[in-house]
Scaffold this motif. Structure first.
Motif, PDB file in Angstrom:
ATOM      1  N   MET A   1     -10.752  -8.337   8.201  1.00 29.93           N
ATOM      2  CA  MET A   1     -10.581  -7.083   7.044  1.00 29.93           C
ATOM      3  C   MET A   1     -10.471  -8.108   5.798  1.00 29.93           C
ATOM      4  N   THR A   2     -11.095  -7.644   4.765  1.00 28.50           N
ATOM      5  CA  THR A   2     -10.961  -8.376   3.605  1.00 28.50           C
ATOM      6  C   THR A   2      -9.453  -7.581   2.813  1.00 28.50           C
ATOM      7  N   ILE A   3      -9.260  -8.620   1.768  1.00 33.06           N
ATOM      8  CA  ILE A   3      -8.004  -7.861   1.247  1.00 33.06           C
ATOM      9  C   ILE A   3      -8.334  -6.882   0.401  1.00 33.06           C
ATOM     10  N   GLN A   4      -9.598  -6.703  -0.083  1.00 34.52           N
ATOM     11  CA  GLN A   4     -10.009  -5.387  -0.894  1.00 34.52           C
ATOM     12  C   GLN A   4     -10.087  -4.261   0.253  1.00 34.52           C
ATOM     13  N   ALA A   5     -10.496  -4.429   1.361  1.00 31.60           N
ATOM     14  CA  ALA A   5     -10.527  -3.441   2.273  1.00 31.60           C
ATOM     15  C   ALA A   5      -9.016  -3.055   2.749  1.00 31.60           C
ATOM     16  N   HIS A   6      -8.242  -3.841   2.935  1.00 32.84           N
ATOM     17  CA  HIS A   6      -6.847  -3.533   3.178  1.00 32.84           C
ATOM     18  C   HIS A   6      -6.125  -2.790   2.371  1.00 32.84           C
ATOM     19  N   ILE A   7      -6.309  -3.368   0.957  1.00 29.49           N
ATOM     20  CA  ILE A   7      -5.828  -2.354  -0.020  1.00 29.49           C
ATOM     21  C   ILE A   7      -6.103  -1.141  -0.283  1.00 29.49           C
ATOM     22  N   GLU A   8      -7.795  -0.638   0.381  1.00 29.88           N
ATOM     23  CA  GLU A   8      -8.023   0.530   0.143  1.00 29.88           C
ATOM     24  C   GLU A   8      -7.389   1.328   1.092  1.00 29.88           C
ATOM     25  N   SER A   9      -7.414   0.710   2.342  1.00 29.25           N
ATOM     26  CA  SER A   9      -6.592   1.278   3.444  1.00 29.25           C
ATOM     27  C   SER A   9      -5.027   1.643   3.168  1.00 29.25           C
ATOM     28  N   LEU A  10      -4.332   0.773   2.674  1.00 32.35           N
ATOM     29  CA  LEU A  10      -3.311   1.193   2.167  1.00 32.35           C
ATOM     30  C   LEU A  10      -3.084   2.131   1.110  1.00 32.35           C
ATOM     31  N   ALA A  11      -4.188   2.125   0.152  1.00 33.89           N
ATOM     32  CA  ALA A  11      -4.173   3.321  -0.825  1.00 33.89           C
ATOM     33  C   ALA A  11      -4.462   4.508  -0.086  1.00 33.89           C
ATOM     34  N   LYS A  12      -5.118   4.761   0.904  1.00 35.64           N
ATOM     35  CA  LYS A  12      -5.326   5.946   1.666  1.00 35.64           C
ATOM     36  C   LYS A  12      -4.192   6.453   2.123  1.00 35.64           C
ATOM     37  N   LYS A  13      -3.347   5.494   2.938  1.00 31.91           N
ATOM     38  CA  LYS A  13      -2.228   5.884   3.474  1.00 31.91           C
ATOM     39  C   LYS A  13      -1.059   6.492   2.281  1.00 31.91           C
ATOM     40  N   HIS A  14      -1.257   5.880   1.328  1.00 32.37           N
ATOM     41  CA  HIS A  14      -0.400   6.265   0.049  1.00 32.37           C
ATOM     42  C   HIS A  14      -0.797   7.708  -0.401  1.00 32.37           C
ATOM     43  N   GLU A  15      -2.125   7.790  -0.436  1.00 31.08           N
ATOM     44  CA  GLU A  15      -2.546   9.308  -0.762  1.00 31.08           C
ATOM     45  C   GLU A  15      -2.210  10.324   0.167  1.00 31.08           C
ATOM     46  N   ASP A  16      -2.306   9.973   1.440  1.00 29.50           N
ATOM     47  CA  ASP A  16      -1.861  10.842   2.491  1.00 29.50           C
ATOM     48  C   ASP A  16      -0.247  11.070   2.607  1.00 29.50           C
ATOM     49  N   LEU A  17       0.354  10.122   2.097  1.00 25.52           N
ATOM     50  CA  LEU A  17       1.655  10.446   2.075  1.00 25.52           C
ATOM     51  C   LEU A  17       2.202  11.590   0.813  1.00 25.52           C
ATOM     52  N   GLU A  18       1.246  11.125  -0.116  1.00 29.69           N
ATOM     53  CA  GLU A  18       1.371  11.642  -1.156  1.00 29.69           C
ATOM     54  C   GLU A  18       1.290  13.542  -1.152  1.00 29.69           C
ATOM     55  N   ASP A  19       0.224  13.637  -0.313  1.00 30.05           N
ATOM     56  CA  ASP A  19      -0.220  14.929   0.277  1.00 30.05           C
ATOM     57  C   ASP A  19       1.067  15.715   0.998  1.00 30.05           C
ATOM     58  N   LYS A  20       1.415  14.877   1.845  1.00 32.27           N
ATOM     59  CA  LYS A  20       2.641  15.279   2.759  1.00 32.27           C
ATOM     60  C   LYS A  20       3.861  15.336   2.036  1.00 32.27           C
ATOM     61  N   LEU A  21       4.003  14.547   1.163  1.00 31.42           N
ATOM     62  CA  LEU A  21       5.275  15.028   0.254  1.00 31.42           C
ATOM     63  C   LEU A  21       5.268  16.369  -0.526  1.00 31.42           C
ATOM     64  N   HIS A  22       4.156  16.365  -1.176  1.00 33.89           N
ATOM     65  CA  HIS A  22       3.968  17.686  -1.965  1.00 33.89           C
ATOM     66  C   HIS A  22       4.060  18.990  -0.885  1.00 33.89           C
TER      67      HIS A  22
END
Length: 57
Positions: A1-22
């Motif tokens: 996995m490239t660094i960019q792909a890993h960042i994008e994966s983490l960003a998706k998880k962060h987004e999911d947590l934002e939804d869960k928090l809301h």
């Protein structure tokens, strides 16, 4: 996995947590400990993304 792909994966998880928090914040049955845990996880992911972004340059 490239660094960019890993960042994008983490960003998706962060987004999911934002939804869960809301959802948690709008639900009276969720306790403060669960909300705090979601916020901690979001912060951890954000820190990981920042670290990866800084090593990329």
């Amino acid at each position: 996995m490239t660094i960019q792909a890993h960042i994008e994966s983490l960003a998706k998880k962060h987004e999911d947590l934002e939804d869960k928090l809301h959802v948690a914040l709008s639900s009276p049955s969720i306790d403060d400990a669960e909300i705090l845990e979601i916020k901690r996880n979001k912060l951890r992911l954000k820190d990981q993304m920042q670290k990866l972004k800084s090593t990329r340059h």
